[in-house]
Design a protein around this motif. Structure first.
Motif, short mmCIF file in Angstrom:
data_model
loop_
_atom_site.label_atom_id
_atom_site.label_comp_id
_atom_site.label_asym_id
_atom_site.label_seq_id
_atom_site.Cartn_x
_atom_site.Cartn_y
_atom_site.Cartn_z
N LEU A 85 -12.88 -12.04 -0.92
CA LEU A 85 -14.22 -12.62 -0.85
C LEU A 85 -14.90 -12.36 0.49
O LEU A 85 -14.26 -12.36 1.53
N GLY A 86 -16.22 -12.20 0.42
CA GLY A 86 -17.07 -12.28 1.59
C GLY A 86 -18.04 -13.42 1.37
O GLY A 86 -18.50 -13.63 0.25
N LEU A 87 -18.35 -14.18 2.41
CA LEU A 87 -19.22 -15.36 2.29
C LEU A 87 -20.37 -15.24 3.28
O LEU A 87 -20.14 -14.99 4.47
N VAL A 88 -21.58 -15.43 2.78
CA VAL A 88 -22.78 -15.44 3.63
C VAL A 88 -23.52 -16.74 3.37
O VAL A 88 -23.79 -17.09 2.22
N PHE A 89 -23.87 -17.44 4.44
CA PHE A 89 -24.51 -18.74 4.33
C PHE A 89 -25.91 -18.73 4.93
O PHE A 89 -26.23 -17.89 5.77
N GLN A 90 -26.71 -19.69 4.54
CA GLN A 90 -28.05 -19.84 5.07
C GLN A 90 -28.02 -20.14 6.57
O GLN A 90 -28.91 -19.72 7.32
N GLN A 91 -27.01 -20.86 7.03
CA GLN A 91 -26.94 -21.31 8.42
C GLN A 91 -26.21 -20.34 9.35
O GLN A 91 -25.89 -20.68 10.48
N ILE A 149 -24.09 -11.02 7.58
CA ILE A 149 -23.87 -10.16 6.41
C ILE A 149 -22.83 -9.08 6.74
O ILE A 149 -21.92 -8.81 5.94
N GLY A 150 -22.96 -8.48 7.92
CA GLY A 150 -21.99 -7.46 8.31
C GLY A 150 -20.59 -8.01 8.41
O GLY A 150 -19.62 -7.36 7.99
N ARG A 151 -20.45 -9.20 8.99
CA ARG A 151 -19.13 -9.83 9.10
C ARG A 151 -18.50 -10.01 7.71
O ARG A 151 -17.31 -9.76 7.51
N ALA A 152 -19.31 -10.46 6.74
CA ALA A 152 -18.79 -10.68 5.39
C ALA A 152 -18.39 -9.38 4.70
O ALA A 152 -17.45 -9.36 3.90
N LEU A 153 -19.10 -8.29 5.01
CA LEU A 153 -18.83 -7.02 4.34
C LEU A 153 -17.84 -6.14 5.10
O LEU A 153 -17.37 -5.14 4.56
N ALA A 154 -17.50 -6.51 6.34
CA ALA A 154 -16.59 -5.68 7.14
C ALA A 154 -15.24 -5.44 6.46
O ALA A 154 -14.69 -4.34 6.56
#
Length: 227
Positions: A85-91, A149-154
């Protein structure tokens, strides 16, 4: 990649049980993008938490990468989140004590799958070249969200879960960030489940579901209709 089968979820309140999900069915195939819309309080974030194995349903089954989450102990669910999983949040949830490059590398390092070439490509595609040594507080909101976003997709996850990823951005920046998100999702080939309240944000995705009164309705045709 992700499947909900007759998923029910309720929470206790002083007035009695509050049903949030009432027999939800959905499927998300590998490489497919799905927008989940609904009013505030409709249960969108609850559904996302169930998809990530951060919470478990009261009844029904949630399956991620062919693994039923309710059958896994929490350490196994955590391992699956780390690996798939990759997770991207509003905050944003960036680490303030880490600079740009270390924030970007964090998730891939935790999953032991860091790829220096892919990291370098992300820095370039995210428009963060030259900013690698800056800290989150030194970035604009759009730059912080691109970094998240990059951190989640790395780690090149199989599934990306995004909770209102452009909700804190102005309209122009939100459009640019969303376009970049979808470009990188296509590049990695991962599936995307994105919670949003914006019909404009939902329209470029493959499918769109509306969550209302505990159930989901496919509104893809309406979301894709420019009128």
């Amino acid at each position: 990649m992700l499947e909900f089968r007759q998923v029910h979820k309720a929470y206790a309140t002083p007035q009695g049980p509050l049903t949030v999900l009432d027999g939800v069915d959905l499927t998300l195939a590998a490489g497919q993008s799905l927008a989940l819309m609904g009013e505030s309080g409709s249960g969108k974030s609850t559904l996302l938490h169930l998809a990530a194995g951060l919470d478990l349903p009261d009844a029904g089954a949630v399956t991620l990468a062919d693994r039923p989450l309710s059958a896994l102990a929490e350490p196994d669910r955590a391992r699956l989140r780390r690996e798939a999983l990759g997770l991207v949040f509003q905050q944003f949830h960036l680490i303030p004590s880490l600079n740009v490059i270390d924030n970007l590398r964090l998730q891939a390092r935790l999953a032991a799958v860091e790829d220096p070439e892919w990291t370098a490509e992300l820095v370039s595609r995210l428009g963060l070249a030259g900013l690698e040594k800056r800290y989150p507080e030194q970035l604009s909101g759009g730059q912080q969200q691109r970094l998240a976003i990059g951190r989640a997709l790395a780690p090149r996850p199989a599934l990306l879960l995004a909770d209102e990823p452009t909700g804190n951005l102005d309209e122009t920046t939100a459009g640019d960030v969303l376009a970049l998100l979808l470009e990188l999702v296509r590049k990695t080939g991962c599936a995307l489940l994105m919670v949003t309240h914006s019909a404009r944000a939902a329209s470029p995705l493959d499918r769109c579901l509306l969550l209302s009164k505990g159930q989901v309705e496919d509104v893809t045709e309406r979301a894709h209709d420019p009128s």
